[in-house]
Structure formats: C-alpha cells, structure tokens
Design an enzyme around this catalytic site. Structure first.
Site, PDB file in Angstrom:
ATOM      1  N   GLU A 197       0.797  -1.224   0.000  1.00 49.65           N
ATOM      2  CA  GLU A 197       0.000   0.000   0.000  1.00 49.65           C
ATOM      3  C   GLU A 197       0.828   1.270   0.000  1.00 49.65           C
ATOM      4  OE1 GLU A 197      -2.734   3.168   0.688  1.00 49.65           O
ATOM      5  OE2 GLU A 197      -1.009   2.696   1.963  1.00 49.65           O
ATOM      6  N   HIS A 207      -0.782   0.536   7.076  1.00 54.10           N
ATOM      7  CA  HIS A 207      -1.359   1.373   6.014  1.00 54.10           C
ATOM      8  C   HIS A 207      -0.248   2.301   5.511  1.00 54.10           C
ATOM      9  CE1 HIS A 207      -5.479   3.371   4.854  1.00 54.10           C
ATOM     10  NE2 HIS A 207      -4.651   3.308   3.839  1.00 54.10           N
ATOM     11  N   ILE A 215       3.045   4.830   5.501  1.00 49.93           N
ATOM     12  CA  ILE A 215       4.306   4.826   6.248  1.00 49.93           C
ATOM     13  C   ILE A 215       5.116   6.075   5.907  1.00 49.93           C
ATOM     14  CG2 ILE A 215       4.416   2.312   6.392  1.00 49.93           C
ATOM     15  CD1 ILE A 215       6.490   2.333   4.168  1.00 49.93           C
ATOM     16  N   ASN A 234      -4.991   7.580   7.481  1.00 50.01           N
ATOM     17  CA  ASN A 234      -4.628   6.941   6.216  1.00 50.01           C
ATOM     18  C   ASN A 234      -3.123   6.975   5.994  1.00 50.01           C
ATOM     19  OD1 ASN A 234      -4.005   6.943   3.217  1.00 50.01           O
ATOM     20  ND2 ASN A 234      -6.190   6.459   3.124  1.00 50.01           N
ATOM     21  N   ASP A 235      -2.533   8.160   6.157  1.00 50.70           N
ATOM     22  CA  ASP A 235      -1.114   8.321   5.855  1.00 50.70           C
ATOM     23  C   ASP A 235      -0.499   9.330   6.807  1.00 50.70           C
ATOM     24  OD1 ASP A 235       1.262   7.884   4.528  1.00 50.70           O
ATOM     25  OD2 ASP A 235       0.811   9.202   2.845  1.00 50.70           O
ATOM     26  N   ASN A 277      -5.927  11.827   1.758  1.00 47.82           N
ATOM     27  CA  ASN A 277      -5.314  10.509   1.620  1.00 47.82           C
ATOM     28  C   ASN A 277      -3.803  10.622   1.772  1.00 47.82           C
ATOM     29  OD1 ASN A 277      -4.430   7.921   0.232  1.00 47.82           O
ATOM     30  ND2 ASN A 277      -6.650   7.674   0.156  1.00 47.82           N
ATOM     31  N   ASP A 279      -3.750   8.568  -4.851  1.00 47.05           N
ATOM     32  CA  ASP A 279      -3.669   7.915  -3.546  1.00 47.05           C
ATOM     33  C   ASP A 279      -2.446   8.462  -2.797  1.00 47.05           C
ATOM     34  OD1 ASP A 279      -3.599   5.993  -1.402  1.00 47.05           O
ATOM     35  OD2 ASP A 279      -4.745   4.618  -2.632  1.00 47.05           O
ATOM     36  N   ASN A 280      -1.420   7.672  -2.611  1.00 43.24           N
ATOM     37  CA  ASN A 280      -0.241   8.149  -1.887  1.00 43.24           C
ATOM     38  C   ASN A 280       0.630   9.049  -2.758  1.00 43.24           C
ATOM     39  OD1 ASN A 280      -0.594   6.838   0.678  1.00 43.24           O
ATOM     40  ND2 ASN A 280      -0.204   4.909  -0.370  1.00 43.24           N
TER      41      ASN A 280
END
Length: 354
Positions: free
Chosen positions: A53, A114, A116, A167-168, A223, A268-269
């Site tokens: 992820e 999740h 990092i 989430n992050d 996110n 997303d990331n």
C-alpha cells in the site's frame, strides 16, 4: 392533501438520492477506462502477494514497503494473515524484498499497516512511522530501524482522539508528524454514508508529544501526504476530489492553502523525488472497481509524475497505466536512481528500471 404532500416528499427524496448517487459515481470516476501506457523494463516483486500500500525510500536506496492492509469495504488476498513490512535494497543489481523482523512485545497478530513515513535524525538514526489499524482502530506505530540485523525495534504506539481514521503520515521529527484522516467515521456503513452524501469532514492533524491539533479540514477524503524537499510545503491528495493540495508549513506547524492541482484520476499516496522535487503518485483511474471486486473487470493502475507543482501550469505525465491484468489498485509510486517501485492496496508490487 396528505397523500399529495407525502407523494411530493417522496419525489423530493428520490430526486435528492438520485443526485447524490450521480455525484458519488462522479467522485469515483465510475465510467472511466484507462488507456495503457507501458514501461519496458518491469517485473513483479517476488514475495509481495497481499498488497504494497505504501513505500518510502531512504536516501541510501533502502525501500520500506507496507503490506497486508485490511481496509473496510476493500478486498484482501490474505485476510487471516497479519501485515508485514518489507525491505528492498535498490542498489542491488536484482533487488529482492525481504520481510523485516519486528521486536518482541509488539502485537504482530493485529498488525494492519497502512501509510508509512521515515525520518532520519541528526545522529543518523532511522525512524519508521507506520499507520496501523488493529481491531478496526487507528494508531501510529513508531519503530527504530536496526540496519545491522534488518529489524524494527518498536518504540511506542501513538493514540489520540484526533487520530480517528488515519490513512497516511509524513514524519517531521523523531516523534512528530502530520496525519491524514481519510474519513470522519471508521465504521464501514457510516463511512459509506459519509462518501455517498459527499460530506467534507476529512482533515489533517499535526501530532507531537507536546501538541496535537487540526491544521487543515474540508476534504472529501484526505489521503496521501508528503513534504517538499525544502520542507516548506506539505502536499495532500484528496482522493475523491481528484486533486492535490499544496499547503505552506509555518513555524507553529499550522498550514495555509497555496494552490490546488486538479487531476482526472483518484490520486492515492504521494512520493517526492528528493533531487528534483517531482511528485509521483499511484492512482485509481476508476474507484468504483475497487469496491465492486469483479475478477473479470479488476481495478486498473495508473502512475502520474507531477513536475513544478508550484508553477502556474505544472506538468503532469502519465508514466504507467494498465487495465489490471498486471497490477490491481495502484496506491503508490516512488523513484530512486531511475528505478521505479509501484505498489497496490491489496495486490502485487512492480519494480521498473526507467
């Protein structure tokens, strides 16, 4: 009269429900199909079978990979297996992923990693921050990386009332960070209603042992989060609003909005190239496919590179895209020395040489 009023109210409710459904589908890009963009020198990473992820790469080329996320409403290929952190040395000719051993005393059975982030202290100590969801809760686990034996020493578990649906994270000190809460609720039914109704209750929180506070709010679903190489700006991806926000970071850790870059995909990331400042992001071209879990129509993958985000017209390049036959549900992309790692929410991971 009563029947007429009831019929009118039912009609209004139906119209509102239809409008919300249409808006919900638009936020998920429910009708989008991706045009393929191929990279020639790629291979799947052996050993990573249940997600990758998030990925964070140290300046020396060591890459940390979170795997095994179980997230409400999304598929898991290893629902009964605890999560893992993998390590890859991108300086090797043929890099391999190996699982990092975690110190005794940490609850591995409920480990559900999740987002990092890494932080290198002045004495070169490497800290790894891991968003964890044990028993459907949200914590941030702080580890010290022990490079001599490729292990993680668990230092502490961070909990707070403002860290509700994390989430992050992006680390800004040995025990401080910014965190995104992707939803106000963590219960799946309430989370779905929050998304369906289009509530902008998602936020960003600053955490340190001395102070915890909300520093940005009003997102559909904050996110991925990261920081510019000069440490002046924080980047935040609002996955359901299809954009990336640039926020200026102040001495008191508060954030102020600078600009928003609109995209046509669900970012997303976010990863930042420390040399160029370019932002790399793993994206979901069609978010609806993530929830439908149709093996004949899997979620596609997409990687974007954003150059000069502070410019009036940043350059956005689609570096990689495919229909899910290789990778399903891309969530992260990050580079080191012309080597690209692409991770997914619950599927495989890809290593490419650019």
């Amino acid at each position: 009269m009563g029947k007429v009023l009831a019929a009118a109210l039912i009609g209004i409710a139906a119209a509102l429900a239809a409008e919300r459904l249409l808006a919900f589908r638009n936020r998920l890009n429910a009708t989008r199909e991706v045009d393929p963009v191929a990279l020639p020198n790629c291979r799947l990473i052996k050993g990573i079978e249940a997600g990758s992820e998030d990925i964070d790469i140290l300046p020396n080329g060591l890459a940390f990979i979170s795997s095994g996320l179980k997230y409400p409403g999304l598929k898991s290929l290893a629902p009964d297996k605890p999560g893992e952190i993998f390590l890859m040395d991108l300086n090797e000719k043929k890099p391999k992923a190996s699982e990092l051993r975690i110190s005794r005393g940490f609850d591995l059975g409920s480990f559900n990693p999740h987002g990092i982030s890494t932080y290198i202290d002045k004495d070169d100590t490497v800290y790894l921050f891991v968003v964890n969801h044990p028993h459907q809760k949200s914590t941030v686990e702080l580890f010290k990386f022990m490079e001599e034996d490729n292990s993680l020493l668990h230092l502490k578990t961070i909990r707070h009332d403002l860290l509700t649906s994390v989430n992050d994270v992006v680390a800004v000190g040995p025990d401080s960070f910014y965190a995104t809460n992707d939803h106000y609720f963590y219960d799946f039914i309430l989370m779905f209603l929050e998304m369906y109704l289009g509530l902008t209750w998602s936020n960003v929180v600053y955490y340190s042992p001395k102070e915890v506070k909300e520093v940005a709010a009003g997102f559909y679903s904050a996110n991925g989060i990261n920081i510019s190489p000069d440490k002046k700006y924080i980047y935040i991806a609002d996955i359901f609003d299809h954009n990336v926000h640039v926020m200026e970071k102040h001495a008191d850790w508060n954030l102020t909005h600078v600009k928003t870059l609109q995209l046509d995909t669900l970012a997303d990331n976010l990863s930042v190239d420390p040399d160029t400042g370019d932002i790399w992001t793993g994206c979901h071209p069609n978010g609806m496919k993530l929830f439908y879990n149709d093996p004949d129509n899997p979620p596609a993958s997409e990687v974007l590179r954003i150059q000069n985000i502070l410019a009036e017209q940043p350059t956005v390049t689609r570096v990689y895209a495919e229909n899910g036959s290789v990778l399903q549900g891309t969530s992260v992309a990050t580079v080191y020395n012309r080597k690209l790692l692409i991770g997914t929410v619950y599927h495989r991971a890809l290593y490419c040489e650019l």
